[in-house]
Structure formats: structure tokens, C-alpha cells
Design a protein around this motif. Structure first.
Motif, PDB file in Angstrom:
ATOM      1  N   ALA A   1     -10.370  -5.833  -3.014  1.00 39.94           N
ATOM      2  CA  ALA A   1      -9.356  -5.013  -2.361  1.00 39.94           C
ATOM      3  C   ALA A   1      -9.077  -3.764  -3.187  1.00 39.94           C
ATOM      4  N   MET A   2      -8.758  -2.700  -2.486  1.00 40.08           N
ATOM      5  CA  MET A   2      -8.302  -1.472  -3.125  1.00 40.08           C
ATOM      6  C   MET A   2      -6.787  -1.556  -3.273  1.00 40.08           C
ATOM      7  N   VAL A   3      -6.308  -1.303  -4.483  1.00 43.00           N
ATOM      8  CA  VAL A   3      -4.873  -1.387  -4.781  1.00 43.00           C
ATOM      9  C   VAL A   3      -4.358   0.030  -5.013  1.00 43.00           C
ATOM     10  N   PHE A   4      -3.821   0.630  -3.962  1.00 42.21           N
ATOM     11  CA  PHE A   4      -3.225   1.957  -4.096  1.00 42.21           C
ATOM     12  C   PHE A   4      -1.885   1.826  -4.805  1.00 42.21           C
ATOM     13  N   TYR A   5      -1.587   2.771  -5.691  1.00 43.85           N
ATOM     14  CA  TYR A   5      -0.336   2.690  -6.433  1.00 43.85           C
ATOM     15  C   TYR A   5       0.236   4.083  -6.666  1.00 43.85           C
ATOM     16  N   ALA A   6       1.509   4.101  -7.038  1.00 43.41           N
ATOM     17  CA  ALA A   6       2.207   5.356  -7.340  1.00 43.41           C
ATOM     18  C   ALA A   6       3.098   5.134  -8.548  1.00 43.41           C
ATOM     19  N   HIS A   7       3.621   6.226  -9.090  1.00 44.70           N
ATOM     20  CA  HIS A   7       4.583   6.135 -10.194  1.00 44.70           C
ATOM     21  C   HIS A   7       5.995   6.475  -9.754  1.00 44.70           C
ATOM     22  N   ASP A   8       6.131   7.014  -8.564  1.00 45.38           N
ATOM     23  CA  ASP A   8       7.433   7.344  -8.004  1.00 45.38           C
ATOM     24  C   ASP A   8       7.476   6.847  -6.567  1.00 45.38           C
ATOM     25  N   PRO A   9       8.672   6.595  -6.038  1.00 50.15           N
ATOM     26  CA  PRO A   9       8.764   6.162  -4.643  1.00 50.15           C
ATOM     27  C   PRO A   9       8.061   7.151  -3.714  1.00 50.15           C
ATOM     28  N   LEU A  10       7.474   6.633  -2.660  1.00 53.60           N
ATOM     29  CA  LEU A  10       6.729   7.481  -1.740  1.00 53.60           C
ATOM     30  C   LEU A  10       7.652   8.454  -1.025  1.00 53.60           C
ATOM     31  N   PRO A  11       7.263   9.710  -0.901  1.00 50.33           N
ATOM     32  CA  PRO A  11       8.025  10.638  -0.059  1.00 50.33           C
ATOM     33  C   PRO A  11       8.074  10.114   1.373  1.00 50.33           C
ATOM     34  N   ALA A  12       9.142  10.445   2.078  1.00 53.79           N
ATOM     35  CA  ALA A  12       9.341   9.909   3.428  1.00 53.79           C
ATOM     36  C   ALA A  12       8.183  10.241   4.356  1.00 53.79           C
TER      37      ALA A  12
ATOM     38  N   ILE B   1     -11.827  -5.442 -12.552  1.00 50.71           N
ATOM     39  CA  ILE B   1     -10.928  -4.367 -12.127  1.00 50.71           C
ATOM     40  C   ILE B   1     -11.591  -3.021 -12.378  1.00 50.71           C
ATOM     41  N   GLY B   2     -11.673  -2.234 -11.323  1.00 57.54           N
ATOM     42  CA  GLY B   2     -12.236  -0.898 -11.425  1.00 57.54           C
ATOM     43  C   GLY B   2     -11.235   0.155 -10.989  1.00 57.54           C
ATOM     44  N   TYR B   3     -11.716   1.383 -10.874  1.00 58.65           N
ATOM     45  CA  TYR B   3     -10.863   2.506 -10.467  1.00 58.65           C
ATOM     46  C   TYR B   3     -11.527   3.276  -9.341  1.00 58.65           C
ATOM     47  N   GLY B   4     -10.733   3.623  -8.355  1.00 63.07           N
ATOM     48  CA  GLY B   4     -11.183   4.494  -7.288  1.00 63.07           C
ATOM     49  C   GLY B   4     -10.659   5.897  -7.511  1.00 63.07           C
TER      50      GLY B   4
ATOM     51  N   ALA C   1      -4.191  -3.152   2.623  1.00 64.66           N
ATOM     52  CA  ALA C   1      -3.883  -4.484   3.129  1.00 64.66           C
ATOM     53  C   ALA C   1      -3.155  -5.268   2.047  1.00 64.66           C
ATOM     54  N   MET C   2      -2.170  -6.059   2.462  1.00 62.17           N
ATOM     55  CA  MET C   2      -1.439  -6.911   1.541  1.00 62.17           C
ATOM     56  C   MET C   2      -2.239  -8.185   1.262  1.00 62.17           C
ATOM     57  N   PRO C   3      -1.971  -8.848   0.148  1.00 67.29           N
ATOM     58  CA  PRO C   3      -2.688 -10.087  -0.157  1.00 67.29           C
ATOM     59  C   PRO C   3      -2.616 -11.127   0.953  1.00 67.29           C
ATOM     60  N   ALA C   4      -1.458 -11.293   1.565  1.00 72.17           N
ATOM     61  CA  ALA C   4      -1.341 -12.293   2.626  1.00 72.17           C
ATOM     62  C   ALA C   4      -2.218 -11.939   3.819  1.00 72.17           C
ATOM     63  N   GLU C   5      -2.294 -10.650   4.151  1.00 74.00           N
ATOM     64  CA  GLU C   5      -3.157 -10.225   5.252  1.00 74.00           C
ATOM     65  C   GLU C   5      -4.627 -10.479   4.924  1.00 74.00           C
ATOM     66  N   CYS C   6      -5.000 -10.202   3.685  1.00 73.06           N
ATOM     67  CA  CYS C   6      -6.378 -10.447   3.266  1.00 73.06           C
ATOM     68  C   CYS C   6      -6.711 -11.929   3.332  1.00 73.06           C
TER      69      CYS C   6
ATOM     70  N   LEU D   1      -8.166  -0.062  -8.498  1.00 75.42           N
ATOM     71  CA  LEU D   1      -6.914   0.689  -8.553  1.00 75.42           C
ATOM     72  C   LEU D   1      -7.167   2.119  -8.083  1.00 75.42           C
ATOM     73  N   VAL D   2      -6.255   2.622  -7.241  1.00 76.33           N
ATOM     74  CA  VAL D   2      -6.404   3.979  -6.715  1.00 76.33           C
ATOM     75  C   VAL D   2      -5.058   4.689  -6.799  1.00 76.33           C
ATOM     76  N   PRO D   3      -4.913   5.698  -7.661  1.00 81.70           N
ATOM     77  CA  PRO D   3      -3.645   6.429  -7.722  1.00 81.70           C
ATOM     78  C   PRO D   3      -3.394   7.187  -6.435  1.00 81.70           C
ATOM     79  N   PHE D   4      -2.149   7.181  -5.998  1.00 81.27           N
ATOM     80  CA  PHE D   4      -1.805   7.767  -4.707  1.00 81.27           C
ATOM     81  C   PHE D   4      -1.350   9.214  -4.823  1.00 81.27           C
ATOM     82  N   ALA D   5      -1.342   9.741  -6.020  1.00 77.19           N
ATOM     83  CA  ALA D   5      -0.898  11.120  -6.240  1.00 77.19           C
ATOM     84  C   ALA D   5      -1.748  11.721  -7.350  1.00 77.19           C
ATOM     85  N   PRO D   6      -1.776  13.044  -7.467  1.00 81.23           N
ATOM     86  CA  PRO D   6      -2.559  13.671  -8.543  1.00 81.23           C
ATOM     87  C   PRO D   6      -2.149  13.160  -9.920  1.00 81.23           C
ATOM     88  N   VAL D   7      -3.131  13.045 -10.802  1.00 77.95           N
ATOM     89  CA  VAL D   7      -2.911  12.576 -12.172  1.00 77.95           C
ATOM     90  C   VAL D   7      -3.050  13.770 -13.112  1.00 77.95           C
ATOM     91  N   ASP D   8      -2.024  14.038 -13.896  1.00 80.05           N
ATOM     92  CA  ASP D   8      -2.042  15.201 -14.794  1.00 80.05           C
ATOM     93  C   ASP D   8      -2.919  14.959 -16.020  1.00 80.05           C
TER      94      ASP D   8
END
Length: 296
Positions: free
Chosen positions: A217-228, A5-8, A187-192, A271-278
Motif C-alpha cells: 500500500a501507498m501511505v500518503f502523509y502530511a506534516h500539517d492538517p490538510l487544507p479544506a 518500506i520504500g518511498y514514492g 485506501a485504509m487498512p480495513a478496506e485493503c 511512504l508518499v509526502p503529500f506536500a513539497p519537501v524543503d
């Protein structure tokens, strides 16, 4: 199967040099496997080769790679020289992953490459890179490049495995024909899992095999629900998947997603954070507590 496991790191993550150093030190200290940088000339991200060289010189353990680097528009002899140098100076910790680059007029203009030429030029460049890394001199006359007894030194001390990005059918077949591994994105695991036979079939047709551990695979993630608005943009690129499923929220969900990828044979995860990290140190410590034990 070796799970790693690495970080992007995207552009917003390294706005200041001290911030990037914090990321590099944290990945080394906390047991992560690797650091990956994407490439966009017109975005705020650091130049991958320069920044990965900094990271390699500051560490002794983590591997350093691109997710992905852009080949079309580049001079293959210079690309070969850069990656051979990085591999040598990092004690073989360099992980080149290449792609066509995003479809963006600014990027194509910056690299002086027509959109229609990206694929054909890539297909000529990658085999040429392998020759430049291994042969004493190279003579080549193709559509885009012409060399007579060209020498590129130094050579890497071990072969460089080249992973490829992309998920369109043609891109998957390219992985099988000329790549050493596949790095999936958005991409989701099933698609991969469903895409992997396309790669294996293309490899078999070309008389090759892909190492079964060279699927990631790159796993993009967030800590809050995605803005619309963000969810809408992601959905436009991935119409068959709910954007809120594609981007897990919180490290518990990240761990589940990593486990899902491992269950379908994808063992190299970024792992790739989807928003700025403080606070990057706190972010990496929390991530490590959640997922590092999944490594084998």
C-alpha cells in the motif's frame, strides 16, 4: 512476513536534478527498501524509466519501481525491452507495477488511447509482456496487437513480478487474474483487508495464487492538517473515508498507519509526502528514525 518500506516521489519532489539525487542517496544510505515513481505525462514528475535508470546506476541496494506505470497506449515490445534492460542493469532490482492510468483527457490524448479501450488493451498487453520476456519469439493476433515470430532481446535473467494498482472491483479481479501483487493507493487498512479476498477468489478461479507477501500500500502523509480544498478533493475520490484519517499527519501517525497495514497482512509499504519537501535529507532522516525499524 518480510516488511519492507520504500518511498514514492511525486513531481514536486524532483524539480531539480540535485534534489532527485539527494532522494536517491538518502534512501540508499538510510536503510529504505525501494524508490517508486508515479507516471503522469502532463505533470511535473520525471519519466519513470529514465529516472529509475539514473537511480539504479547510482545505487547498489535499493529496488526501483513504478507506482504505477501506464500500459494502455504503449507499444508492448518497447515496454518489454525497457523493463528487461532496467532489470539487467540493476541486477534484478526492477519492480514494475502497472495500471490503467488516471482518467484525464490530457493523459489519454498523450498516449493516443480512448478511455473505453484502456481496460481491454491492458488485459491483452500484460500476458503479452510476459511472453516477450520469456519466449524466444512470439506470435500473437489479438484485438490491438499483431505479431509474427516477434523477438525481443535481451531477456530478464529472472522473472519480473508485475504488481497492479487500482481498487475498484474490476481492478481487484484483474490483479487476481493476471497480476503478481497488489499495490493499493488511497485506501485504509480495513478496506485493503476487505478487498484481499476479492483478489484471492479471482486468482483461484483463474487457477492461480498470489504470493501472500505481495500485498502492499501507498501511505500518503502530511506534516500539517490538510487544507479544506485538498481534503474535499480527496473526499470526492474516497467518499467512505474521512480524508483526515486517510492521510496521517506527522511521523508518529505514519508509524501507526504502517503498523496497521502490517497487522492486516500488507507488508510492502510506500511512504508518499503529500506536500513539497524543503529539505529531503532531513525528511528522510526523520522518516527513517520513525519507521525503518519496522522492516524485518
Amino acid at each position: 512476513m518480510k516488511v519492507r518500506i520504500g518511498y514514492g516521489v511525486s513531481g514536486f519532489a524532483a524539480a531539480a536534478p540535485s534534489g532527485f539525487a539527494t532522494i536517491v542517496d538518502g534512501l540508499e544510505d538510510l536503510g529504505f527498501d525501494s524508490l517508486w515513481l508515479s507516471e503522469r505525462i502532463g505533470a511535473h514528475g520525471l519519466d519513470p524509466i529514465a529516472a529509475l535508470s539514473f537511480a539504479a546506476g547510482r545505487t547498489t541496494r535499493i529496488k526501483v519501481g513504478t507506482s504505477v506505470g501506464v500500459l494502455p497506449g504503449r507499444n508492448p515490445s518497447i515496454v518489454a525491452k525497457q523493463w528487461a534492460t532496467l532489470s539487467l542493469l540493476s541486477d534484478n532490482r526492477a519492480l514494475p507495477a502497472f495500471g490503467l492510468g488516471v482518467v484525464d483527457p490530457n493523459e489519454q490524448q498523450a498516449l493516443h488511447i480512448a478511455r473505453a479501450d484502456r481496460g481491454p488493451q491492458f488485459d491483452e498487453m500484460l500476458p503479452l509482456l510476459r511472453r516477450l520476456w520469456t519466449e524466444p519469439s512470439v506470435t500473437h493476433h489479438g484485438r490491438y496487437f499483431h505479431y509474427d515470430d516477434l523477438r525481443v532481446e535481451p531477456k530478464p535473467t529472472k522473472p519480473l513480478d508485475v504488481w497492479l494498482g487500482g481498487k475498484a472491483p474490476g481492478e481487484l479481479r484483474r490483479v487476481g487474474r493476471v497480476g503478481d501483487g497488489w499495490l493499493a493507493s488511497f485506501a485504509m487498512p480495513a478496506e485493503c483487508e476487505a478487498s484481499r479476498p476479492v483478489i484471492d477468489e479471482a486468482a483461484a478461479t483463474a487457477g492461480r495464487t498470489i504470493d501472500p507477501e505481495h500485498f502492499g500500500a501507498m501511505v500518503f502523509y502530511a506534516h500539517d492538517p490538510l487544507p479544506a480544498a485538498v481534503a474535499e478533493r480527496i473526499g470526492a475520490r474516497n467518499p467512505d473515508v474521512d480524508p483526515n484519517d486517510l492521510v496521517p499527519v506527522g511521523f508518529d501517525a505514519v508509524r501507526r498507519r504502517c503498523s496497521e497495514f502490517v497487522a492486516v497482512g500488507f507488508s510492502k509499504l510506500i511512504l508518499v509526502p503529500f506536500a513539497p519537501v524543503d529539505d529531503w535529507r532531513r525528511e528522510l532522516e526523520a522518516a527513517a528514525a520513525s519507521v525503518v525499524d519496522l522492516q524485518t
